[in-house]
Design a protein around this motif. Structure first.
Motif, mmCIF file in Angstrom:
data_model
loop_
_atom_site.group_PDB
_atom_site.id
_atom_site.type_symbol
_atom_site.label_atom_id
_atom_site.label_comp_id
_atom_site.label_asym_id
_atom_site.label_seq_id
_atom_site.Cartn_x
_atom_site.Cartn_y
_atom_site.Cartn_z
ATOM 1 N N LYS A 1 -4.208 6.207 -13.819
ATOM 2 C CA LYS A 1 -4.662 7.442 -13.178
ATOM 3 C C LYS A 1 -5.816 7.197 -12.213
ATOM 4 O O LYS A 1 -5.854 7.744 -11.111
ATOM 5 C CB LYS A 1 -5.065 8.444 -14.256
ATOM 6 C CG LYS A 1 -5.565 9.783 -13.710
ATOM 7 C CD LYS A 1 -5.854 10.756 -14.835
ATOM 8 C CE LYS A 1 -6.318 12.098 -14.285
ATOM 9 N NZ LYS A 1 -6.590 13.077 -15.374
ATOM 10 N N CYS A 2 -6.761 6.383 -12.621
ATOM 11 C CA CYS A 2 -7.941 6.135 -11.782
ATOM 12 C C CYS A 2 -7.899 4.766 -11.106
ATOM 13 O O CYS A 2 -8.841 4.390 -10.406
ATOM 14 C CB CYS A 2 -9.210 6.240 -12.626
ATOM 15 S SG CYS A 2 -9.441 7.864 -13.402
ATOM 16 N N SER A 3 -6.807 4.060 -11.302
ATOM 17 C CA SER A 3 -6.727 2.710 -10.755
ATOM 18 C C SER A 3 -6.253 2.736 -9.311
ATOM 19 O O SER A 3 -5.396 3.533 -8.932
ATOM 20 C CB SER A 3 -5.766 1.868 -11.600
ATOM 21 O OG SER A 3 -5.625 0.587 -11.043
ATOM 22 N N GLN A 4 -6.838 1.873 -8.503
ATOM 23 C CA GLN A 4 -6.424 1.742 -7.107
ATOM 24 C C GLN A 4 -5.507 0.550 -6.902
ATOM 25 O O GLN A 4 -4.971 0.355 -5.819
ATOM 26 C CB GLN A 4 -7.655 1.603 -6.205
ATOM 27 C CG GLN A 4 -8.530 2.854 -6.179
ATOM 28 C CD GLN A 4 -9.712 2.695 -5.248
ATOM 29 O OE1 GLN A 4 -10.082 1.587 -4.880
ATOM 30 N NE2 GLN A 4 -10.316 3.819 -4.876
ATOM 31 N N ALA B 1 0.850 -1.195 0.000
ATOM 32 C CA ALA B 1 0.000 0.000 0.000
ATOM 33 C C ALA B 1 0.883 1.241 0.000
ATOM 34 O O ALA B 1 1.920 1.287 0.670
ATOM 35 C CB ALA B 1 -0.915 -0.003 1.221
ATOM 36 N N ALA B 2 0.484 2.264 -0.751
ATOM 37 C CA ALA B 2 1.283 3.487 -0.842
ATOM 38 C C ALA B 2 0.373 4.676 -1.109
ATOM 39 O O ALA B 2 -0.853 4.553 -1.151
ATOM 40 C CB ALA B 2 2.342 3.349 -1.938
ATOM 41 N N HIS B 3 1.000 5.848 -1.297
ATOM 42 C CA HIS B 3 0.270 7.102 -1.465
ATOM 43 C C HIS B 3 0.659 7.714 -2.812
ATOM 44 O O HIS B 3 1.840 8.013 -3.046
ATOM 45 C CB HIS B 3 0.593 8.067 -0.329
ATOM 46 C CG HIS B 3 0.388 7.487 1.038
ATOM 47 N ND1 HIS B 3 1.297 6.607 1.614
ATOM 48 C CD2 HIS B 3 -0.621 7.638 1.941
ATOM 49 C CE1 HIS B 3 0.857 6.255 2.814
ATOM 50 N NE2 HIS B 3 -0.299 6.856 3.029
ATOM 51 N N LYS B 4 -0.295 7.937 -3.673
ATOM 52 C CA LYS B 4 -0.023 8.425 -5.014
ATOM 53 C C LYS B 4 0.713 9.768 -5.017
ATOM 54 O O LYS B 4 1.636 9.982 -5.814
ATOM 55 C CB LYS B 4 -1.336 8.553 -5.799
ATOM 56 C CG LYS B 4 -1.988 7.234 -6.162
ATOM 57 C CD LYS B 4 -3.242 7.457 -6.980
ATOM 58 C CE LYS B 4 -3.896 6.140 -7.384
ATOM 59 N NZ LYS B 4 -5.129 6.350 -8.180
ATOM 60 N N LEU B 5 0.305 10.666 -4.144
ATOM 61 C CA LEU B 5 0.917 12.000 -4.122
ATOM 62 C C LEU B 5 2.403 11.926 -3.780
ATOM 63 O O LEU B 5 3.233 12.614 -4.382
ATOM 64 C CB LEU B 5 0.191 12.907 -3.121
ATOM 65 C CG LEU B 5 -1.084 13.583 -3.619
ATOM 66 C CD1 LEU B 5 -1.742 14.353 -2.480
ATOM 67 C CD2 LEU B 5 -0.781 14.524 -4.776
ATOM 68 N N ALA C 1 4.277 10.396 -6.731
ATOM 69 C CA ALA C 1 4.349 11.342 -7.843
ATOM 70 C C ALA C 1 5.346 12.464 -7.567
ATOM 71 O O ALA C 1 6.035 12.935 -8.475
ATOM 72 C CB ALA C 1 2.963 11.923 -8.124
ATOM 73 N N ALA C 2 5.424 12.886 -6.307
ATOM 74 C CA ALA C 2 6.364 13.957 -5.958
ATOM 75 C C ALA C 2 7.807 13.510 -6.117
ATOM 76 O O ALA C 2 8.685 14.319 -6.413
ATOM 77 C CB ALA C 2 6.110 14.415 -4.519
ATOM 78 N N ARG C 3 8.062 12.227 -5.939
ATOM 79 C CA ARG C 3 9.429 11.706 -5.984
ATOM 80 C C ARG C 3 9.814 11.149 -7.346
ATOM 81 O O ARG C 3 10.989 11.140 -7.718
ATOM 82 C CB ARG C 3 9.572 10.610 -4.935
ATOM 83 C CG ARG C 3 9.381 11.082 -3.505
ATOM 84 C CD ARG C 3 10.619 11.728 -2.976
ATOM 85 N NE ARG C 3 11.589 10.675 -2.605
ATOM 86 C CZ ARG C 3 12.870 10.883 -2.451
ATOM 87 N NH1 ARG C 3 13.376 12.067 -2.684
ATOM 88 N NH2 ARG C 3 13.676 9.886 -2.091
ATOM 89 N N SER C 4 8.839 10.669 -8.104
ATOM 90 C CA SER C 4 9.138 9.970 -9.357
ATOM 91 C C SER C 4 8.356 10.583 -10.517
ATOM 92 O O SER C 4 7.121 10.628 -10.477
ATOM 93 C CB SER C 4 8.786 8.486 -9.226
ATOM 94 O OG SER C 4 8.732 7.863 -10.503
ATOM 95 N N PRO C 5 9.060 11.041 -11.550
ATOM 96 C CA PRO C 5 8.351 11.581 -12.720
ATOM 97 C C PRO C 5 7.516 10.522 -13.424
ATOM 98 O O PRO C 5 6.484 10.839 -14.036
ATOM 99 C CB PRO C 5 9.485 12.089 -13.614
ATOM 100 C CG PRO C 5 10.700 11.349 -13.172
ATOM 101 C CD PRO C 5 10.527 11.114 -11.719
ATOM 102 N N PHE D 1 -0.085 8.485 -12.462
ATOM 103 C CA PHE D 1 -1.230 8.772 -11.599
ATOM 104 C C PHE D 1 -1.907 10.106 -11.880
ATOM 105 O O PHE D 1 -3.065 10.311 -11.522
ATOM 106 C CB PHE D 1 -0.801 8.714 -10.128
ATOM 107 C CG PHE D 1 -0.284 7.361 -9.701
ATOM 108 C CD1 PHE D 1 -1.017 6.217 -9.959
ATOM 109 C CD2 PHE D 1 0.937 7.230 -9.061
ATOM 110 C CE1 PHE D 1 -0.553 4.972 -9.577
ATOM 111 C CE2 PHE D 1 1.413 5.989 -8.668
ATOM 112 C CZ PHE D 1 0.672 4.852 -8.943
ATOM 113 N N PHE D 2 -1.193 11.031 -12.523
ATOM 114 C CA PHE D 2 -1.779 12.352 -12.754
ATOM 115 C C PHE D 2 -1.659 12.782 -14.217
ATOM 116 O O PHE D 2 -1.823 13.949 -14.530
ATOM 117 C CB PHE D 2 -1.126 13.378 -11.830
ATOM 118 C CG PHE D 2 -1.326 13.074 -10.374
ATOM 119 C CD1 PHE D 2 -2.510 13.409 -9.732
ATOM 120 C CD2 PHE D 2 -0.347 12.405 -9.643
ATOM 121 C CE1 PHE D 2 -2.709 13.102 -8.391
ATOM 122 C CE2 PHE D 2 -0.530 12.094 -8.303
ATOM 123 C CZ PHE D 2 -1.718 12.438 -7.684
ATOM 124 N N GLY D 3 -1.371 11.814 -15.061
ATOM 125 C CA GLY D 3 -1.328 12.083 -16.497
ATOM 126 C C GLY D 3 -2.472 11.389 -17.200
ATOM 127 O O GLY D 3 -3.563 11.209 -16.646
#
Length: 377
Positions: free
Chosen positions: A223-226, A199-203, A206-210, A216-218
């Motif tokens: 993007k919408c997958s859990q 389990a992890a946090h998308k934000l 995303a902040a650490r890895s392009p 997740f935000f492109g």
């Protein structure tokens, strides 16, 4: 209908300056015995105040003019100024210790001190010596001088003072993120890797890895997958990758990390650092994962770990990895090791790793033999 508005006005007063004050009494006994004493003779006393040292010199028989003697006083600055100048006010008067007489009229002088041994001009007191004898301030052949010293201070900015005075504890951001990863609080994505879930946090990802930012935000399907499935990666490698993303550390390589971080992962992370071979394998796989997710710092850490452990058995495999994942410094180190001697070259050519290098990176093999011929020449 009339509408009324009420405005609240805040009144605040901020002190920009401060005046600190100290009062001292100086008693001179045997006043009659000072008759005929030299004009430069003084009775001296040290005065410490507001972090500075001064010296008060009282001259009981100063000849000022027309052969008239005066009682006078000089203030000497003995310290280093904390600022460019120390601004003071000196007030002097005669007092009656018994309280029967009111203090004489004050003589007030403003004095600026800039360096040690700066001194004020002599401050004549209210009356000449002959008048002092008749003034009533001489009691039992002694008189008392009251001195008031005021020091002017400009107060520094309040925010600056607070910043200097507050002791900042060491940063524990990595500990808090490690705990966040371990507790899974607020996690919004689950990774499936080699039969294990993480389990992890998308934000944060995303902040650490392009790459994660794009996923997740492109416009990618994640993007919408859990739930995201990661193929071609070992679970222990992905776990180490997540730990680096959250804490910026790789304990598997023997990095100096907080004991708290190690404790968080004691039950969940295998011991990779006990054997050199295991560390090398982890570094190889983690370098590939770092390149896959655009984690340049982790990629350099892995390359450094591999560069320090190059041997006959790992040289060819590491060279292929360095070429595949664009690590020029690591690639140069591998080539330098392989062509160091003819014996080393022959030993590397006999390994399984060289067979893989020959099949996957033929151009690297050509460059390797060119370098070997250049070394012989």
């Amino acid at each position: 209908m009339k509408h009324s508005q009420t405005f609240a006005m805040e009144k605040a007063c901020t002190n920009l300056t401060e005046v600190v004050r100290s009062v001292r009494l100086f008693k001179i006994d045997g006043f009659s015995m000072t008759m005929g004493i030299g004009r430069d003779y003084s009775f001296n006393s040290r005065w410490s105040f507001d972090g500075y040292d001064w010296e008060v010199r009282i001259y009981p028989r100063t000849n000022e003019e027309f052969n008239r003697s005066w009682v006078s006083l000089r203030l000497i600055f003995l310290s280093e100024a904390r600022t460019c100048a120390v601004r003071t006010t000196l007030r002097c008067c005669l007092v009656d210790p018994t309280g029967r007489l009111k203090p004489s009229e004050e003589d007030c002088r403003s004095i600026i001190f800039r360096k040690p041994q700066d001194s004020s001009s002599q401050v004549p007191l209210i009356t000449r010596c002959e008048h002092l004898e008749l003034s009533g301030y001489v009691k039992d052949d002694s008189f008392t001088v009251q001195c008031t010293l005021e020091v002017f201070k400009e107060l520094p900015d309040v925010a600056t003072v607070s910043l200097k005075e507050v002791h900042l504890p060491p940063s524990n951001l990595h500990l808090q993120f490690a705990q966040l990863l371990q507790s899974e609080t607020g996690a919004d994505v689950t990774f499936l890797v080699s039969g294990e879930s993480f389990a992890a946090h998308k934000l944060i990802l995303a902040a650490r890895s392009p790459v994660c930012m794009a996923e997740f935000f492109g416009d990618m399907k994640e993007k919408c997958s859990q739930t995201v499935e990661i193929k071609d990666m070992d679970a222990t490698v992905f776990k180490a990758l997540l730990q680096f993303i959250y804490t910026d550390t790789v304990p598997e390589f023997g990095q100096q990390v907080e004991a708290d971080v190690e404790a968080i992962y004691t039950d969940t992370m295998p011991e990779f650092g006990q054997q050199e071979a295991a560390v090398t394998v982890m570094a190889q796989h983690l370098l590939a994962a770092a390149d896959r997710y655009g984690l340049d710092r982790l990629k350099l850490i892995c390359a450094g770990e591999l560069a320090g452990g190059i041997n006959v058995n790992t040289a060819a495999t590491t060279l292929a990895l360095a070429d595949l994942h664009n690590c020029p410094e690591l690639k140069a180190r591998c080539v330098e090791f392989i062509i160091k001697t003819s014996a080393t070259l022959d030993a590397v050519l006999a390994t399984e790793g060289y067979k893989h290098l020959e099949a996957s990176c033929p151009l690297v093999v050509i460059d390797l033999f060119k370098a070997a011929r250049g070394r012989k020449n």
